[in-house]
Motif scaffolding. Sequence first.
Motif, PDB file in Angstrom:
ATOM      1  N   SER A   1      51.147  45.236  31.340  1.00 10.99           N
ATOM      2  CA  SER A   1      50.211  44.698  32.337  1.00 10.99           C
ATOM      3  C   SER A   1      50.228  43.174  32.462  1.00 10.99           C
ATOM      4  CB  SER A   1      48.799  45.174  32.039  1.00 10.99           C
ATOM      5  OG  SER A   1      48.687  46.530  32.388  1.00 10.99           O
ATOM      6  N   CYS A   2      49.896  42.468  31.409  1.00  8.21           N
ATOM      7  CA  CYS A   2      49.851  41.001  31.481  1.00  8.21           C
ATOM      8  C   CYS A   2      49.976  40.479  30.061  1.00  8.21           C
ATOM      9  CB  CYS A   2      48.530  40.537  32.104  1.00  8.21           C
ATOM     10  SG  CYS A   2      48.372  38.739  32.161  1.00  8.21           S
TER      11      CYS A   2
ATOM     12  N   GLY B   1      42.440  40.328  28.098  1.00  9.88           N
ATOM     13  CA  GLY B   1      43.427  41.103  28.853  1.00  9.88           C
ATOM     14  C   GLY B   1      43.341  40.917  30.350  1.00  9.88           C
ATOM     15  N   GLU B   2      42.344  40.163  30.817  1.00  7.99           N
ATOM     16  CA  GLU B   2      42.160  39.984  32.261  1.00  7.99           C
ATOM     17  C   GLU B   2      43.353  39.233  32.833  1.00  7.99           C
ATOM     18  OE1 GLU B   2      40.496  41.120  35.045  1.00  7.99           O
ATOM     19  OE2 GLU B   2      38.610  40.639  34.064  1.00  7.99           O
ATOM     20  N   PRO B   3      44.084  39.824  33.801  1.00  9.77           N
ATOM     21  CA  PRO B   3      45.231  39.097  34.350  1.00  9.77           C
ATOM     22  C   PRO B   3      44.836  37.696  34.818  1.00  9.77           C
ATOM     23  CG  PRO B   3      45.203  41.344  35.173  1.00  9.77           C
ATOM     24  CD  PRO B   3      43.922  41.149  34.412  1.00  9.77           C
ATOM     25  N   GLY B   4      45.652  36.729  34.447  1.00 10.19           N
ATOM     26  CA  GLY B   4      45.372  35.347  34.848  1.00 10.19           C
ATOM     27  C   GLY B   4      44.552  34.574  33.830  1.00 10.19           C
ATOM     28  N   THR B   5      44.130  35.212  32.746  1.00  8.76           N
ATOM     29  CA  THR B   5      43.319  34.500  31.743  1.00  8.76           C
ATOM     30  C   THR B   5      44.154  34.226  30.494  1.00  8.76           C
ATOM     31  OG1 THR B   5      41.531  35.928  32.479  1.00  8.76           O
ATOM     32  CG2 THR B   5      41.073  34.529  30.598  1.00  8.76           C
ATOM     33  N   PHE B   6      44.137  32.974  30.050  1.00  7.33           N
ATOM     34  CA  PHE B   6      44.906  32.652  28.837  1.00  7.33           C
ATOM     35  C   PHE B   6      44.262  31.530  28.032  1.00  7.33           C
ATOM     36  CE2 PHE B   6      46.814  30.973  32.734  1.00  7.33           C
ATOM     37  CZ  PHE B   6      46.826  29.614  32.531  1.00  7.33           C
TER      38      PHE B   6
ATOM     39  N   VAL C   1      39.382  34.500  41.596  1.00  7.01           N
ATOM     40  CA  VAL C   1      38.672  33.987  40.423  1.00  7.01           C
ATOM     41  C   VAL C   1      38.149  35.169  39.607  1.00  7.01           C
ATOM     42  CG1 VAL C   1      36.924  32.356  39.622  1.00  7.01           C
ATOM     43  CG2 VAL C   1      37.891  32.103  41.875  1.00  7.01           C
ATOM     44  N   ALA C   2      38.153  35.021  38.283  1.00  2.58           N
ATOM     45  CA  ALA C   2      37.640  36.041  37.363  1.00  2.58           C
ATOM     46  C   ALA C   2      38.563  37.250  37.252  1.00  2.58           C
ATOM     47  CB  ALA C   2      36.226  36.474  37.744  1.00  2.58           C
ATOM     48  N   GLY C   3      39.832  37.062  37.546  1.00  4.21           N
ATOM     49  CA  GLY C   3      40.819  38.109  37.276  1.00  4.21           C
ATOM     50  C   GLY C   3      40.900  39.170  38.348  1.00  4.21           C
ATOM     51  N   ALA C   4      41.633  40.237  38.006  1.00  2.66           N
ATOM     52  CA  ALA C   4      41.886  41.301  38.975  1.00  2.66           C
ATOM     53  C   ALA C   4      40.584  41.918  39.474  1.00  2.66           C
ATOM     54  CB  ALA C   4      42.757  42.375  38.334  1.00  2.66           C
TER      55      ALA C   4
END
Length: 594
Positions: free
Chosen positions: A117-118, A241-246, A435-438
């Motif tokens: 997924s990400c 695990g939220e796409p775009g969060t690191f 914003v705030a992922g998928a």
Amino acid sequence: MSIDNLITMITSSDDGGADRLLQYLYEIQYQYSFIPEQAVQFLAEKLSVTQAHIHGVIGFYSFLHTEPRGDYDILVSDSITDHMLGSREVFDRLCSQLDVTEGQPRQDGRVTVATTSCTGMCDQGPAMLINGWTITGLDRNRIDAIVELVESKTAIEHWPGEFFQVEDNIRRQDILLSDDSGDGDALRAFIDQGADALLEQIETSGLRGRGGAGFKTGLKWRFCKQAEADQHYVVCNADEGEPGTFKDRVLLNSYADRVFEGMTLCAGIIGASRGYLYLRGEYRYLREPLEQVLTQRRNAGLLGNSILGHDRFDFDIEIHMGAGAYICGEESSLIESLEGKRGIPRKRPPFPVTNGYMDKPTVVNNVETFMAAALIAINGADWFRAVGTEESSGTKLLSISGDCEFPGIYEYPFGVSVNDILKDCGASNVQAIQVAGAAGFTIPASEFDRRIAFEDISTGGSFMVFNQERNLLDAVQNFARFFVHESCGFCTPCRVGSSLLRDLVDKVHSGHASEYDLGEMRNIGLLMRGASHCGLGATAPNPVLDTLEKFPQIYEQRLKHSGYEPAFDLDAALQDARDITGRDDAGAHIRTES
Ligand SMILES: Cc1cc2nc3c(=O)[nH]c(=O)nc-3n(C[C@H](O)[C@H](O)[C@H](O)COP(=O)(O)O)c2cc1C
Ligand code: SF4
């Protein structure tokens, strides 16, 4: 090492019970490339659980397998920002050069290539995992080098170190990231001022959870402290695990001491002696450095018995690994997973503050929340409140990726406008941000004067930029597929609804949908929002519902009869039919009907 010896070695390192199951399975998977039946039988006997239970756990987590993977098990990130950086080309090149079919081990057992997924590397993708280790910045040269290393059977330990380099990419620092306090300062403040005074500081500071929901941290700690029990627990949610969060990846890499200090402070306040860091499986590379930080803290008297010589202040932290399940970021699923089970969200209430890990009062907080709490203990509530807005005090870390010149981590006081952020990260010609992922919000350019704050755009930290050249429907499709993969399947609205939504988005994408389908998408989305058992299903339809409302043109221009040329090529299909049947009139009825 034989499987017998391996299992004995793994399980003899502690005297845990069934709650250790996932950790044992994780180790066996990574050292053996799959979980042999023999291991299942052994663990069932040792932990007094059924083999069916163990198979249930294995089946739940994407990183666990009962069939051998290739010696080199490659998982290419499938997140939308990796796509934008070329991950599909990377994937295709790997498959063709290594001569593998997606997800199937090659006949010689050497290699498997699939997607995941990400990987949390959206600022430096395309990225992949190989036997659980992260490789970033994949381009043609790197792919060709990887193919050579695989074919020459070079052990991963001997692969070039720069392949595994993960950058922090900190682009903007504010009160958190510019912290220069010393190790133990927050704990000394706790010992000097006492639990009640410090809890009051956390409450007065207005700190709210940084993991997404924004619950008041002081209140959560107070509820947990007040719950009577012989044991309390502190859990740090590093599932990210939220796409775009690191952002949590960066905090754990460069600010781990502050995060552990926040956990220890919380333990002192609520009266816990045990804590867990739940680390997503994709961040395997962080585990060893984090263990080292824990050891240093034990040696410095900042963890263990009688912390800083203070009587009855005993606390230690253990790292638990996740195994590829986004739902385990949801706090009750995370607790189930910590207990070694499938990560199915619990019914709430009761909430973890009274009935959490092992049914005991438990605080679960995000990585960033613990770090902020540690700094509030050192600098005081007023210091924190002086930054941000009335309802959202302090700062927020944003993980910025997508169409911008400077992807990375940005720390902003709450209240910053989207326009200012886009300027700073070098984004122009922007069509939308997610914003705030998928599961978050799709914001059109007409709303770029809105602000990042709990009272306006609330986010756990993901901020993805899409410029005018992007087809937003690609993103919606990617998110819809993500939720089908990540739905835990426990409740029907989410399990079935996410698949139906995915199919309808695919139908629109391929130019075969009608106005009626758009109505169905709305209905299914609203039903999922209202009837799902947990936050995943309730928010999964957001990208579809948001774009239907704010970007209707991306759907309308693809509707059947709208003039859009569908991806399906009728003439080519008819030619195929003629070739296969040898009849000139094969498929002619299709043209008549269409
Ligand atoms: C599907 C789903 C995934 C989540 N993933 C995370 C996560 O990766 N990290 C996180 O801190 N919170 C995540 N949350 C929120 C947690 O349930 C919980 O609210 C949070 O860990 C509490 O910490 P905080 O108060 O410090 O934000 C997720 C929630 C849902 C519904
Ligand atoms: S909403 Fe989805 S993720 Fe949540 S319990 Fe239901 S099926 Fe599982």
